[in-house]
Design an enzyme around this catalytic site. Sequence first.
Site, short mmCIF file in Angstrom:
data_model
loop_
_atom_site.label_atom_id
_atom_site.label_comp_id
_atom_site.label_asym_id
_atom_site.label_seq_id
_atom_site.Cartn_x
_atom_site.Cartn_y
_atom_site.Cartn_z
CE LYS A 43 0.76 -0.50 2.29
NZ LYS A 43 -0.62 -0.93 2.06
C1 LIG Z 1 5.70 -4.01 4.65
C2 LIG Z 1 4.57 -4.18 3.70
N1 LIG Z 1 4.74 -4.95 2.63
C3 LIG Z 1 3.77 -5.17 1.75
C4 LIG Z 1 2.51 -4.60 1.91
C5 LIG Z 1 1.44 -4.89 0.90
O1 LIG Z 1 1.11 -3.77 0.10
P1 LIG Z 1 -0.35 -3.54 -0.39
O2 LIG Z 1 -1.19 -3.23 0.82
O3 LIG Z 1 -0.30 -2.39 -1.32
O4 LIG Z 1 -0.83 -4.79 -1.04
C6 LIG Z 1 2.29 -3.79 3.03
C7 LIG Z 1 0.96 -3.24 3.30
O5 LIG Z 1 0.61 -2.90 4.41
C8 LIG Z 1 3.34 -3.56 3.93
O6 LIG Z 1 3.18 -2.77 5.02
#
Ligand SMILES: Cc1ncc(COP(=O)(O)O)c(C=O)c1O
Length: 324
Positions: A43
Amino acid sequence: MEYFNNIIETIGNTPLVRLNNVMETDALVLAKVETFNPGHSIKDRMALKMIEDAEKDGRLKRGSTIIEGTSGNTGMGLALVAIQKGYKCVFVLADKQSKEKMDILRAVGAEVVVCPTNVEPEDPRSYYSVSKRLAEETPNSWFVNQYDNPSNAIAHYESTGPEIWEQTDGKVTHLVVGVGTGGTISGTAKYLKEKNPNIKIWGIDTYGSAFKKYHETGEFDEKEIYPYITEGIGEDIIPSNVDFGIIDHFEKITDKDGAIMARRLSYEEGIMVGYSAGSAVVGVNQLKDKLTKDDIVVVIFHDHGTRYVGKLFNDSWMKQHGFL
Ligand SMILES: Cc1ncc(COP(=O)(O)O)c(C=O)c1O
């Protein structure tokens, strides 16, 4: 001398690491280990892009307060960038998120507001509603809205996608990604499909989330939605950052299978990562019949296992949920 001017310059360029012990396929499975980012999650990439784009068009001004509903990782990325650039941060979290995530956000100077998980998104107590309200009430604030903010997916189009293409020498055949806001899968897949439209894009979903049925039928079925334990993936809303047209298949993973695999990644591969990484690896194993030994599968490992020491890596917590 070789050094970075500040910590945010270290975002991106994470390694691809072969999984040797937990896979049930002969395909080459490579984890894109995003824990190497300074905030220990993927992120950081979109946090930087969202802030820089908001600065460019004046949504974010000197002395502004950044407000966001976040499961923790986006908040960490925003906080690191905000420290460098001099903004304040207020983050709104649902109470199912791990205590570690909340403490970590406080440790980088953010104010944390906790809301109940098991309420409708439209409920004034939900973390969606509270973050919107705080943004309206706080002068000179900017509501990031990662679900619908296009800079989220663009960050992955500009960085994650090109890195995977170059690191695999253009040989990647499958991309496997846990889907929450949809930014990671949509931006990365857009870049990769532009390079090679035959690359298969598999989204990882949870039981209790609306994505898979919506993708397959176009129906937003509220009966699909119920509380679940997996963190970071699955939604009870349809964020505009999910590009359903670019995703070839959604695979649902149980809370138990994702949790056990996250532990196995730590014990058997030495890669200590979070819940959604476990779920994504289970997804590849569940879909192994669709793979051949010539395939090259890239799986995104979104965040670090330290975020889950009180949960996944705690035997009492695992037993309490019937996972051990
Ligand atoms: C640990 C984790 N995995 C997967 C995701 C999913 O990613 P995206 O929001 O880009 O779809 C997030 C999003 O908050 C996350 O914090």
